[in-house]
Write a protein that holds these residues in place. Sequence first.
Motif, PDB file in Angstrom:
ATOM      1  N   GLU A  47      40.997 -22.078   1.498  1.00 34.85           N
ATOM      2  CA  GLU A  47      41.212 -23.493   1.208  1.00 34.85           C
ATOM      3  C   GLU A  47      42.232 -23.644   0.070  1.00 34.85           C
ATOM      4  O   GLU A  47      42.280 -24.674  -0.595  1.00 34.85           O
ATOM      5  CB  GLU A  47      39.881 -24.175   0.824  1.00 34.85           C
ATOM      6  N   LEU A  48      43.027 -22.600  -0.140  1.00 29.92           N
ATOM      7  CA  LEU A  48      44.052 -22.650  -1.183  1.00 29.92           C
ATOM      8  C   LEU A  48      45.299 -23.360  -0.663  1.00 29.92           C
ATOM      9  O   LEU A  48      45.710 -23.143   0.474  1.00 29.92           O
ATOM     10  CB  LEU A  48      44.431 -21.233  -1.618  1.00 29.92           C
ATOM     11  N   PRO A  49      45.951 -24.198  -1.479  1.00 36.86           N
ATOM     12  CA  PRO A  49      47.198 -24.847  -1.044  1.00 36.86           C
ATOM     13  C   PRO A  49      48.302 -23.844  -0.746  1.00 36.86           C
ATOM     14  O   PRO A  49      49.139 -24.080   0.120  1.00 36.86           O
ATOM     15  CB  PRO A  49      47.565 -25.750  -2.229  1.00 36.86           C
TER      16      PRO A  49
ATOM     17  N   THR B  26      40.641 -22.621   8.173  1.00 37.26           N
ATOM     18  CA  THR B  26      40.672 -23.551   7.052  1.00 37.26           C
ATOM     19  C   THR B  26      39.988 -24.857   7.434  1.00 37.26           C
ATOM     20  O   THR B  26      40.106 -25.334   8.576  1.00 37.26           O
ATOM     21  CB  THR B  26      42.116 -23.843   6.599  1.00 37.26           C
TER      22      THR B  26
ATOM     23  N   TRP C 172      42.397 -28.381   1.163  1.00 33.54           N
ATOM     24  CA  TRP C 172      43.603 -28.376   0.331  1.00 33.54           C
ATOM     25  C   TRP C 172      44.536 -29.534   0.677  1.00 33.54           C
ATOM     26  O   TRP C 172      45.462 -29.844  -0.064  1.00 33.54           O
ATOM     27  CB  TRP C 172      44.367 -27.060   0.526  1.00 33.54           C
TER      28      TRP C 172
ATOM     29  N   ASP D  24      51.786 -31.876   2.272  1.00 34.61           N
ATOM     30  CA  ASP D  24      50.996 -30.732   1.814  1.00 34.61           C
ATOM     31  C   ASP D  24      51.009 -29.582   2.817  1.00 34.61           C
ATOM     32  O   ASP D  24      50.796 -28.425   2.450  1.00 34.61           O
ATOM     33  CB  ASP D  24      49.543 -31.162   1.562  1.00 34.61           C
TER      34      ASP D  24
END
Length: 480
Positions: free
Chosen positions: A35-37, A51, A55, A61
């Motif tokens: 779930e990291l950008p 995912t 994020w 994004d």
Amino acid sequence: MTAVKTLLELPELRLRLRGGGDLLDRRVTRVYGTELPDPSRYLSAGELVLTGLLWWRGPGDAEPFVAALARAGTAALAASGADSGGIPEDLVQACERHRIPLLEVPPDLSFAVIVERVVLALAAGRDAPTGRLPAHAADLPLPELLRLGSAELGLPCWVLAGTGRVVAGTGLLLPEAEPLAAAFSMGTTLDSRHTVLPAGEGFTVPWALVVGGSTNWTNEQHEIAAEVATLIGRRRGSARQHEVERSLFRVLAEGGDLGESFAAAGWPPDAPVRVVLARAGGAEGDLLDELLAGYPVRVLRGRFGGSACALVAAEGWPDDWPSAATRALSTVEPALTADRVLVSIGGPAALTGVRGALEEAVHALEVGAGRDERIAVVPGAEIGVHRLVLAGVSDELRTALRRRVLGPLLDYDAAQHSDLVHTVRVFLESSGSPAVAAKALHIHVNTLRYRIGRAGELLGLDLTDFTNQVDVYLALRISG
């Protein structure tokens, strides 16, 4: 072996394809949730990335997230939009741009179920024997294939190119790899602690699998090493075919919307581009691949006319690339079958100026063809602007312009057996300095001034005027 399409066929997962239908043969080697950008540092090639889109906060994004997946060689992205109202449209578009298959996970399906089913499918694939290596080895990227081979052999491994470049290595005993590459490129025998196996045939620049350590191998080790070398050769060939078929180069050659083509290839619209051309009697594709291998940013390869062509992101372009390319080509020169190897560089240019950079590279290639050396690497920046401007002038127009500007002077020299044309050329190439020109011609400065004055009278021009000097110099350069 487990492909992306296999996961779509599992009824209990109920995955829905949202994009990348032509990429479903990609092999999945493991599963990873994030779930990291920007998950760049944690990604590996061949992964199915899961995912929940925690994020994602708004349009824009998705681009950095998907770009990171593409750089890592992700097999596919499986996303659940349960908490974000569905799959965002910019995520769908980003996956299309970067060629990442996008699978939509049902809101009521737990990621734990997906992980369990993927792990079981991977285990089943590995149980199917294909030689001495696991079944999924044929689909691994080169670094992972080499690590697998090293682990199976229990010995350090490297892939070396004939130019002296270390293509990949396991990281063990890495300082020894550079001298090994140099020895291999020169065709000399390596020391007794290393074994060399050719990796792929039909390439101008050879590759070899080098295995370190004891040469007292078991039969199984011999078979594993031979299989790794074979797979390296296959991967190299398939990668080359994929790049050459890019439709972007057809648009570049035939006309059309470059902006749309670049966007489809995942190229940022504001990224400056360099154009590299190579011509080597049919071997230019292999040579250009080798010269640009390991380049730190995006490279697209294809063909333009009779030359191999590459579009390279200009940011980070090494200043010494022309000299490094010349050294690399000189290393493999004894093995080259082409009479000449010509490489040229155009740009940098913005997206709107790519075709201009391509023309610059074409003219630089022609300059290289006019040189005596067998290997010529010519940056467009080394060519005077006047030469680039005149390069597109037809022979008929050259003759007409030369006659229109220099006609009276040419007639005078022919009738008087003088050489005022040469005097004017030297004067202009001396930046219009009478003293410098007189010294170059070994005459008195007053004699030089008289001759320039006489030439100006014949031409009806003031040869001390800068604009007139430019016109006359271009007319002189037209004939070389």
